[in-house]
Design a protein around this motif. Structure first.
Motif, PDB file in Angstrom:
ATOM      1  N   SER A 113      -9.892  32.427  36.908  1.00 38.17           N
ATOM      2  CA  SER A 113      -9.072  31.298  36.805  1.00 38.17           C
ATOM      3  C   SER A 113      -9.660  30.456  35.502  1.00 38.17           C
ATOM      4  N   PHE A 114     -11.002  30.531  35.199  1.00 36.36           N
ATOM      5  CA  PHE A 114     -11.494  29.818  34.118  1.00 36.36           C
ATOM      6  C   PHE A 114     -11.102  30.033  32.854  1.00 36.36           C
ATOM      7  N   ILE A 115     -10.511  31.428  32.664  1.00 37.51           N
ATOM      8  CA  ILE A 115      -9.759  31.858  31.291  1.00 37.51           C
ATOM      9  C   ILE A 115      -8.488  30.993  31.260  1.00 37.51           C
ATOM     10  N   GLY A 116      -7.730  30.937  32.570  1.00 37.19           N
ATOM     11  CA  GLY A 116      -6.607  30.184  32.243  1.00 37.19           C
ATOM     12  C   GLY A 116      -6.771  28.692  31.915  1.00 37.19           C
ATOM     13  N   ASN A 117      -7.772  28.264  32.566  1.00 35.39           N
ATOM     14  CA  ASN A 117      -7.997  26.968  32.382  1.00 35.39           C
ATOM     15  C   ASN A 117      -8.653  26.493  30.850  1.00 35.39           C
ATOM     16  N   LEU A 118      -9.123  27.465  30.323  1.00 34.59           N
ATOM     17  CA  LEU A 118      -9.943  27.361  28.952  1.00 34.59           C
ATOM     18  C   LEU A 118      -8.523  27.714  27.973  1.00 34.59           C
ATOM     19  N   LYS A 149     -11.775  33.919  11.396  1.00 35.77           N
ATOM     20  CA  LYS A 149     -12.736  33.746  12.589  1.00 35.77           C
ATOM     21  C   LYS A 149     -12.625  34.969  13.723  1.00 35.77           C
ATOM     22  N   VAL A 150     -11.488  35.452  14.157  1.00 35.35           N
ATOM     23  CA  VAL A 150     -11.391  36.607  14.913  1.00 35.35           C
ATOM     24  C   VAL A 150     -11.815  37.836  14.292  1.00 35.35           C
ATOM     25  N   GLY A 151     -11.471  38.156  13.152  1.00 34.03           N
ATOM     26  CA  GLY A 151     -11.950  39.082  12.224  1.00 34.03           C
ATOM     27  C   GLY A 151     -13.415  39.228  12.473  1.00 34.03           C
ATOM     28  N   GLU A 152     -14.046  38.089  11.920  1.00 32.18           N
ATOM     29  CA  GLU A 152     -15.406  37.882  12.006  1.00 32.18           C
ATOM     30  C   GLU A 152     -16.340  38.143  13.562  1.00 32.18           C
ATOM     31  N   GLU A 153     -15.555  37.514  14.356  1.00 31.01           N
ATOM     32  CA  GLU A 153     -16.321  37.715  16.147  1.00 31.01           C
ATOM     33  C   GLU A 153     -16.062  39.313  16.246  1.00 31.01           C
ATOM     34  N   ALA A 154     -14.943  39.847  15.849  1.00 31.37           N
ATOM     35  CA  ALA A 154     -14.602  41.221  16.196  1.00 31.37           C
ATOM     36  C   ALA A 154     -15.892  42.225  15.648  1.00 31.37           C
ATOM     37  N   LYS A 166     -28.398  42.729  25.405  1.00 29.07           N
ATOM     38  CA  LYS A 166     -27.296  42.133  26.397  1.00 29.07           C
ATOM     39  C   LYS A 166     -26.715  40.698  26.184  1.00 29.07           C
ATOM     40  N   SER A 167     -27.909  39.743  26.326  1.00 31.02           N
ATOM     41  CA  SER A 167     -27.429  38.241  26.080  1.00 31.02           C
ATOM     42  C   SER A 167     -26.704  38.241  24.832  1.00 31.02           C
ATOM     43  N   ALA A 168     -27.148  38.657  23.674  1.00 33.52           N
ATOM     44  CA  ALA A 168     -26.500  38.290  22.569  1.00 33.52           C
ATOM     45  C   ALA A 168     -25.085  38.996  22.521  1.00 33.52           C
ATOM     46  N   PHE A 169     -24.942  40.215  23.062  1.00 32.22           N
ATOM     47  CA  PHE A 169     -23.458  40.769  23.093  1.00 32.22           C
ATOM     48  C   PHE A 169     -22.673  40.136  23.807  1.00 32.22           C
ATOM     49  N   ILE A 170     -22.976  39.453  24.939  1.00 21.91           N
ATOM     50  CA  ILE A 170     -22.161  38.792  25.879  1.00 21.91           C
ATOM     51  C   ILE A 170     -21.986  37.532  24.928  1.00 21.91           C
ATOM     52  N   GLY A 171     -22.726  36.974  24.339  1.00 20.56           N
ATOM     53  CA  GLY A 171     -22.370  35.865  23.419  1.00 20.56           C
ATOM     54  C   GLY A 171     -21.229  36.202  22.655  1.00 20.56           C
ATOM     55  N   GLU A 172     -21.390  37.290  21.823  1.00 19.22           N
ATOM     56  CA  GLU A 172     -20.304  37.701  20.801  1.00 19.22           C
ATOM     57  C   GLU A 172     -19.219  37.795  21.475  1.00 19.22           C
ATOM     58  N   VAL A 173     -18.965  38.423  22.637  1.00 17.42           N
ATOM     59  CA  VAL A 173     -17.841  38.688  23.330  1.00 17.42           C
ATOM     60  C   VAL A 173     -16.938  37.435  23.793  1.00 17.42           C
ATOM     61  N   ALA A 174     -18.061  36.416  24.153  1.00 17.67           N
ATOM     62  CA  ALA A 174     -17.270  35.427  24.602  1.00 17.67           C
ATOM     63  C   ALA A 174     -16.769  34.352  23.283  1.00 17.67           C
ATOM     64  N   ASP A 175     -17.343  34.575  22.216  1.00 15.10           N
ATOM     65  CA  ASP A 175     -16.929  34.112  20.870  1.00 15.10           C
ATOM     66  C   ASP A 175     -15.605  34.690  20.561  1.00 15.10           C
ATOM     67  N   LEU A 176     -15.654  36.007  20.631  1.00 14.72           N
ATOM     68  CA  LEU A 176     -14.370  36.525  20.304  1.00 14.72           C
ATOM     69  C   LEU A 176     -12.992  36.369  21.334  1.00 14.72           C
ATOM     70  N   LEU A 180      -9.594  34.636  20.112  1.00 19.02           N
ATOM     71  CA  LEU A 180      -8.472  35.080  20.639  1.00 19.02           C
ATOM     72  C   LEU A 180      -7.366  34.185  21.052  1.00 19.02           C
ATOM     73  N   LEU A 181      -8.165  33.515  22.162  1.00 18.42           N
ATOM     74  CA  LEU A 181      -7.013  32.616  22.756  1.00 18.42           C
ATOM     75  C   LEU A 181      -6.564  31.319  21.550  1.00 18.42           C
ATOM     76  N   VAL A 182      -7.420  30.788  20.550  1.00 19.54           N
ATOM     77  CA  VAL A 182      -7.125  29.897  19.961  1.00 19.54           C
ATOM     78  C   VAL A 182      -5.803  30.668  19.011  1.00 19.54           C
ATOM     79  N   LEU A 183      -6.001  31.998  18.738  1.00 19.49           N
ATOM     80  CA  LEU A 183      -5.059  32.626  17.749  1.00 19.49           C
ATOM     81  C   LEU A 183      -3.677  32.690  18.675  1.00 19.49           C
TER      82      LEU A 183
END
Length: 203
Positions: A113-118, A149-154, A166-176, A180-183
């Protein structure tokens, strides 16, 4: 938010206000506001209610120190209910629990539900364009900046996937996902359209 846009008459001068944690989107409590309480909340940026038992304005945390700092506020389609995102200072419930809704058997899927709220929060940012907001900055710069920014994060997500952090990877996925939601918001495409397409492909 304009107080004159709200229908206070329906509830004899009061409207319910649902308080939600701005970071976790957990529902914290339900209170009531009259026009003055809402004006004070907007002015001081601390959630203030009208206490039906004390028959006066009541700022949450005025005795405990567990204030609710205002982050965002929106009205429902009937103009008679408020949804308020706030930053809590300590537990919200008088029992010492973080939320007044703390039944152990009730465990909603807050992660999904957090994704929808975000998404809703990002859409509100585009409408209101508050100052000192990174999301506002992206919308101000426009589509080219957002897609870049979407391209950079991808790319950063792909690069980090090759590493063992794994922590850094999770952070990058979260940024992406955020960008994407902004786009999607910039393009006027709700997330449910993407989910609908995924469902079509799954059939």
């Amino acid at each position: 938010m304009k107080t004159e846009d709200l229908d206070f008459k329906k509830g004899n001068g009061l409207i319910p206000a649902i308080i939600q944690d701005a970071e976790t989107f957990q529902v914290l409590m339900l209170g009531y506001m009259n026009k003055e309480a809402l004006e004070v909340t907007l002015e001081k940026e601390r959630v203030t209610f009208y206490s039906r038992s004390k028959e006066r304005l009541w700022t949450k945390g005025e005795t405990s120190g567990n204030f609710l700092d205002l982050v965002d506020i929106q009205k429902d389609c009937d103009n008679d209910t408020l949804l308020i995102l706030a930053k809590p200072h300590g537990p919200t419930c008088h029992t010492g629990e973080q939320s007044c809704f703390y039944e152990q058997d009730f465990k909603p899927d807050q992660d999904l539900s957090f994704i929808g709220n975000l998404e809703q929060l990002i859409q509100n940012r585009k409408k209101e364009m508050p100052e000192n907001s990174y999301t506002t900055h992206l919308f101000t710069e426009g589509l080219d900046e957002i897609t870049q920014k979407v391209g950079e994060e991808a790319v950063e997500t792909v690069i980090e996937s090759k590493n063992n952090n794994k922590s850094a990877f999770i952070g990058e996925v979260a940024d992406l996902i955020y960008h994407l939601l902004v786009l999607l918001t910039e393009k006027g495409i709700p997330l449910k359209k993407i989910i609908g397409r995924l469902k079509e492909r799954h059939q």
